[in-house]
Design an enzyme around this catalytic site. Structure first.
Site, short mmCIF file in Angstrom:
data_model
loop_
_atom_site.label_atom_id
_atom_site.label_comp_id
_atom_site.label_asym_id
_atom_site.label_seq_id
_atom_site.Cartn_x
_atom_site.Cartn_y
_atom_site.Cartn_z
N LYS A 12 0.85 -1.20 0.00
CA LYS A 12 0.00 0.00 0.00
C LYS A 12 0.87 1.24 0.00
O LYS A 12 2.06 1.23 0.34
CB LYS A 12 -0.94 0.01 1.21
CG LYS A 12 -0.23 -0.08 2.58
CD LYS A 12 0.31 1.24 3.09
CE LYS A 12 1.06 1.10 4.41
NZ LYS A 12 1.72 2.37 4.84
N ILE A 105 11.26 -4.07 2.05
CA ILE A 105 11.28 -4.36 3.47
C ILE A 105 11.53 -3.07 4.25
O ILE A 105 12.43 -2.30 3.90
CB ILE A 105 12.36 -5.41 3.79
CG1 ILE A 105 12.03 -6.72 3.07
CG2 ILE A 105 12.48 -5.64 5.29
CD1 ILE A 105 13.14 -7.75 3.16
N ALA A 106 10.73 -2.84 5.30
CA ALA A 106 10.82 -1.61 6.10
C ALA A 106 10.79 -0.39 5.18
O ALA A 106 11.52 0.57 5.38
CB ALA A 106 12.08 -1.60 6.96
N GLY A 108 7.81 1.33 4.27
CA GLY A 108 6.62 2.17 4.39
C GLY A 108 5.47 1.74 3.51
O GLY A 108 4.54 2.51 3.27
N GLY A 110 3.92 -1.51 3.96
CA GLY A 110 3.12 -2.55 4.61
C GLY A 110 3.40 -3.95 4.10
O GLY A 110 2.49 -4.80 4.11
N GLY A 111 4.64 -4.25 3.71
CA GLY A 111 4.95 -5.58 3.21
C GLY A 111 4.76 -6.66 4.24
O GLY A 111 4.21 -7.74 3.95
N GLY A 112 5.19 -6.42 5.47
CA GLY A 112 5.00 -7.40 6.54
C GLY A 112 3.53 -7.64 6.82
O GLY A 112 3.11 -8.78 7.08
N SER A 113 2.74 -6.58 6.77
CA SER A 113 1.29 -6.72 6.98
C SER A 113 0.65 -7.52 5.85
O SER A 113 -0.27 -8.31 6.08
CB SER A 113 0.65 -5.34 7.08
OG SER A 113 1.12 -4.65 8.22
N ASP A 146 -2.02 -2.23 9.81
CA ASP A 146 -2.13 -2.31 8.35
C ASP A 146 -2.66 -3.65 7.86
O ASP A 146 -2.99 -3.78 6.68
CB ASP A 146 -0.77 -2.04 7.70
CG ASP A 146 -0.33 -0.59 7.82
OD1 ASP A 146 -1.19 0.26 8.12
OD2 ASP A 146 0.86 -0.31 7.61
#
Length: 313
Positions: A12, A105-106, A108, A110-113, A146
């Site tokens: 996102k 990665i990190a 901004g 929302g990849g982890g979400s 997120d």
């Protein structure tokens, strides 16, 4: 034979992001306009005969420069998502989870979400736990603000800590050029810097997204939209990574209607008029500055199951 289910969830950008002062619980109230874009994370879930949860990284993970350093242990959100679903449903099956990472990665975005959302959808289908989208969203919200948006996708206004979502129906798509950085920025670190920068300022709690912003995005009024894109986190991200300002200026010099820091950064999102204009921006940034870019558009749907793969022995 083991069955495999693969789910895909989008990254996102925050087209609008106003941040309030720190709250007593340590979080910040925000007013955000989320847009899901066509850069995706995939999670493949394969059943196991035991109750173990094992995570691996797919070799096609373009967002990971050093696979050996990528954390695959219990702190990874895919593990937490699978464990939370098991505990909530009482379905204690094992699973092999393979992540294909494309979202910075990190960065901004929302990849982890998105990983967590894809895991919830994939495991829910693999285990037959039968939760609907809203039930998965309630679970996902416990993993991060997120995650519910990654489950729903599209576009939405987010209030509270970003978890109170009001979907928007967009009439047209918008096109963007992403400029990922070779490094990440920790979200808590960026929020901490923002608090320090605003320590002597009178900061109010945001209660809504600018209605003009919502209207411009719904109508894809690019001229209006370019003047309404805003992110309170920009000043903090620039303080931590001043080179972002140089890249932002390069993007606008290359013809972008606006260069926006996505979320807590350091990914930049450059607004283009259409796909052809996005291609022009990408070519100029590549030819003149050697900057890597990715073309995306939004809105796109939230986490969903991809066509079924063949069972493996």
């Amino acid at each position: 034979m083991s069955r495999t289910i693969t789910a895909r969830a989008p990254g996102k950008i925050n087209c609008y992001f106003k941040v309030g002062p720190p709250r007593e619980d340590g979080y910040h109230s925000v007013a955000s306009l989320y847009l899901a874009v066509s850069l995706y994370e995939d999670v493949s879930a394969t059943g196991r005969d035991d109750e173990e949860i094992h995570v691996s990284l797919h070799p096609d993970s373009t967002a990971v420069s050093d696979p050996d350093s990528f954390p695959l242990g219990p702190d990874n959100l895919v593990v937490k998502a699978a464990m939370m679903l098991r505990e909530h449903t009482g379905h204690y099956a094992g699973v092999d989870l393979c992540i294909t990472k494309r979202v910075p990665i990190a960065g901004g975005m929302g990849g982890g979400s998105a990983d967590a959302a894809a895991t919830l959808v994939a495991c829910n289908a693999l285990w037959g736990t039968g939760l609907n989208r809203e039930e998965l969203s309630l679970l996902g919200g416990r993993l991060g603000a997120d995650v519910p948006f990654a489950l729903h996708g599209g576009a939405a206004v987010g209030l509270g800590v970003g978890d109170m979502l009001a979907p928007l129906l967009l009439r047209e798509r918008t096109d963007w050029v992403l400029v990922p950085a070779s490094y990440g920025l920790s979200t808590p670190r960026v929020y901490g810097m923002l608090d320090r920068l605003r320590a002597t300022e009178d900061v109010s709690t945001p209660t809504e997204v600018d209605p003009d912003m919502i209207g411009a995005l719904m109508d894809a009024d690019l001229d209006a939209l370019s003047g309404l894109l805003v992110n309170d986190m920009t000043r903090a991200a620039l303080a931590l990574a001043p080179e972002l300002g140089v890249v932002r200026d390069l993007g606008e010099a290359a013809g972008a209607l606006h260069a926006l820091v996505s979320g807590s950064g350091p990914t930049l999102a450059l607004l283009a008029r259409d796909p052809a204009h996005g291609e022009e921006i990408m070519n100029q940034l590549s030819d003149e500055a050697g900057v890597a870019t990715t073309a995306v558009h939004g809105p796109v749907p939230g986490a969903s199951i991809l066509p079924t793969t063949e069972p493996t022995l």
